[in-house]
Design a protein around this motif. Structure first.
Motif, PDB file in Angstrom:
ATOM      1  N   TRP A 230       2.483   1.667  -3.364  1.00  0.00           N
ATOM      2  CA  TRP A 230       1.514   2.157  -4.351  1.00  0.00           C
ATOM      3  C   TRP A 230       1.372   3.674  -4.271  1.00  0.00           C
ATOM      4  O   TRP A 230       1.340   4.366  -5.288  1.00  0.00           O
ATOM      5  N   ILE A 231       1.304   4.220  -3.050  1.00  0.00           N
ATOM      6  CA  ILE A 231       1.147   5.670  -2.877  1.00  0.00           C
ATOM      7  C   ILE A 231       2.370   6.405  -3.410  1.00  0.00           C
ATOM      8  O   ILE A 231       2.252   7.394  -4.149  1.00  0.00           O
TER       9      ILE A 231
ATOM     10  N   ALA B 181       2.414   6.283  -7.145  1.00  0.00           N
ATOM     11  CA  ALA B 181       1.375   7.155  -7.691  1.00  0.00           C
ATOM     12  C   ALA B 181       1.850   8.610  -7.711  1.00  0.00           C
ATOM     13  O   ALA B 181       1.613   9.340  -8.690  1.00  0.00           O
TER      14      ALA B 181
ATOM     15  N   GLN C 138       0.830  -1.206   0.000  1.00  0.00           N
ATOM     16  CA  GLN C 138       0.000   0.000   0.000  1.00  0.00           C
ATOM     17  C   GLN C 138       0.867   1.260   0.000  1.00  0.00           C
ATOM     18  O   GLN C 138       0.620   2.203  -0.755  1.00  0.00           O
TER      19      GLN C 138
ATOM     20  N   SER D 140      -6.598   6.029  -2.908  1.00  0.00           N
ATOM     21  CA  SER D 140      -5.797   4.803  -2.929  1.00  0.00           C
ATOM     22  C   SER D 140      -5.762   4.148  -1.555  1.00  0.00           C
ATOM     23  O   SER D 140      -5.882   2.923  -1.433  1.00  0.00           O
TER      24      SER D 140
ATOM     25  N   ILE E 223      -5.805  11.505  -4.948  1.00  0.00           N
ATOM     26  CA  ILE E 223      -5.423  10.162  -5.382  1.00  0.00           C
ATOM     27  C   ILE E 223      -4.843   9.372  -4.219  1.00  0.00           C
ATOM     28  O   ILE E 223      -5.133   8.175  -4.058  1.00  0.00           O
ATOM     29  N   ALA E 224      -4.032  10.021  -3.382  1.00  0.00           N
ATOM     30  CA  ALA E 224      -3.473   9.333  -2.213  1.00  0.00           C
ATOM     31  C   ALA E 224      -4.591   8.891  -1.269  1.00  0.00           C
ATOM     32  O   ALA E 224      -4.586   7.760  -0.759  1.00  0.00           O
TER      33      ALA E 224
ATOM     34  N   THR F 129      -7.452   0.426  -0.987  1.00  0.00           N
ATOM     35  CA  THR F 129      -6.532  -0.682  -0.695  1.00  0.00           C
ATOM     36  C   THR F 129      -6.517  -1.061   0.781  1.00  0.00           C
ATOM     37  O   THR F 129      -5.695  -1.877   1.192  1.00  0.00           O
TER      38      THR F 129
END
Length: 302
Positions: free
Chosen positions: A227-228, A231, A224, A291, A287-288, A295
């Motif tokens: 992913w951040i 991104a 996770q 996300s 987006i953060a 997730t």
């Protein structure tokens, strides 16, 4: 005594906090102010235009084209990087030969960790220049290799083709980031008890099953975070694009960060560029947040 300790702590904390406020928080605040003006950046004269700059953003076809490229990166970069990093980390941790006693990585795992992590010691400028030469149509290593093995028909002007340039830059971004996450996931996997892997192997589980059913669930918090970070890299992507393709050919590889830079430095539209920056700031936060929500899973305790 307690008062003295607080004073001692403040003595060390105040200088760095003051520097952070002046050099980080203050420019952010100024960007919000400038985004509401028509400031050209070359004189102290400007007028407040309110939300006009943001209205122009919605009608700007160049911005939407750049945003489309960032959206592709936002989807592809984290997925490709994390999948590759998980695969390599699994091989380095539990990918040893079948039938060998215990759980171990592939032979030479320590050497591979160094190789994978090597791009992290290079600056973005060096990576950009290096890969620009690799993709060069005549003297580049990539086309030279294809010609050497008799695949002349596959040799292309990689950075000169509007259909390929953007994806060439994406490949460089994956290459430059995957090594860090290999090491990150590998370190996280060290905390997973070996007995879990041994039990799965005794039950005849394949490596792919072990990855999906054991490694990914137990590393989900780390994935996770990865992913951040990826991104955020995908939303920015300015430096590498600017060095390798400068947004070309045409606008085929332009990203929002590069468009902001061009608006400010090439066209002297600092008010408009600040509006892009403010919009990008809120887009990154959104987006953060999304996300993290999408997730989120229950934590698995070992």
């Amino acid at each position: 005594m307690r008062h003295g300790r607080r004073l001692f702590a403040l003595t060390f904390l105040l200088p760095p906090l003051a520097l952070y406020a002046v050099f980080v928080l203050s420019p952010y605040a100024q960007a919000f102010q400038i985004s509401a003006t028509d400031w050209k950046g070359l004189s102290p004269d400007y007028e407040y235009v309110g939300l006009d700059n943001f209205g122009k953003l919605l009608e700007d076809a160049h911005l939407w084209n750049a945003l489309k490229n960032n959206a592709i990166l936002l989807v592809a970069l984290p997925i490709i990087t994390i999948v590759l990093a998980l695969f390599f980390a699994t091989m380095l941790t539990v990918g040893g030969r079948k039938g060998k006693a215990g759980v171990s990585g592939v032979r030479g795992a320590a050497f591979y960790r160094v190789v994978y992590f090597f791009p992290q010691v290079l600056s973005v400028a060096i990576i950009g220049v290096l890969w620009k030469e690799v993709y060069a149509p005549r003297s580049g290593i990539l086309n030279g290799f294809l010609r050497a093995i008799g695949l002349d028909s596959l040799a292309k002007p990689w950075l000169g083709d509007p259909d390929l340039a953007f994806y060439c830059v994406m490949a460089v971004m994956v290459w430059s980031n995957v090594g860090f996450y290999v090491v990150l996931f590998n370190a996280a996997m060290q905390s997973i008890p070996k007995e879990i892997y041994e039990a799965a192997m005794l039950d005849g589980a394949e490596r792919g099953t072990v990855l999906r059913k054991i490694t990914v669930p137990l590393l989900w918090d780390t994935i996770q975070v990865a992913w951040i970070y990826l991104a955020v890299i995908a939303i920015d992507a300015f430096a590498l694009v600017q060095i390798v393709t400068n947004g070309g050919p045409g606008e085929s590889s332009r990203v929002v960060g590069l468009y902001l830079y061009e608006a400010a430095m090439n066209e002297n539209k600092f008010g408009f560029a600040s509006a892009i920056g403010v919009a990008l700031f809120f887009l990154t936060l959104s987006i953060a947040f999304v996300s993290l929500r999408l997730t989120r899973r229950e934590r698995i305790e070992l």
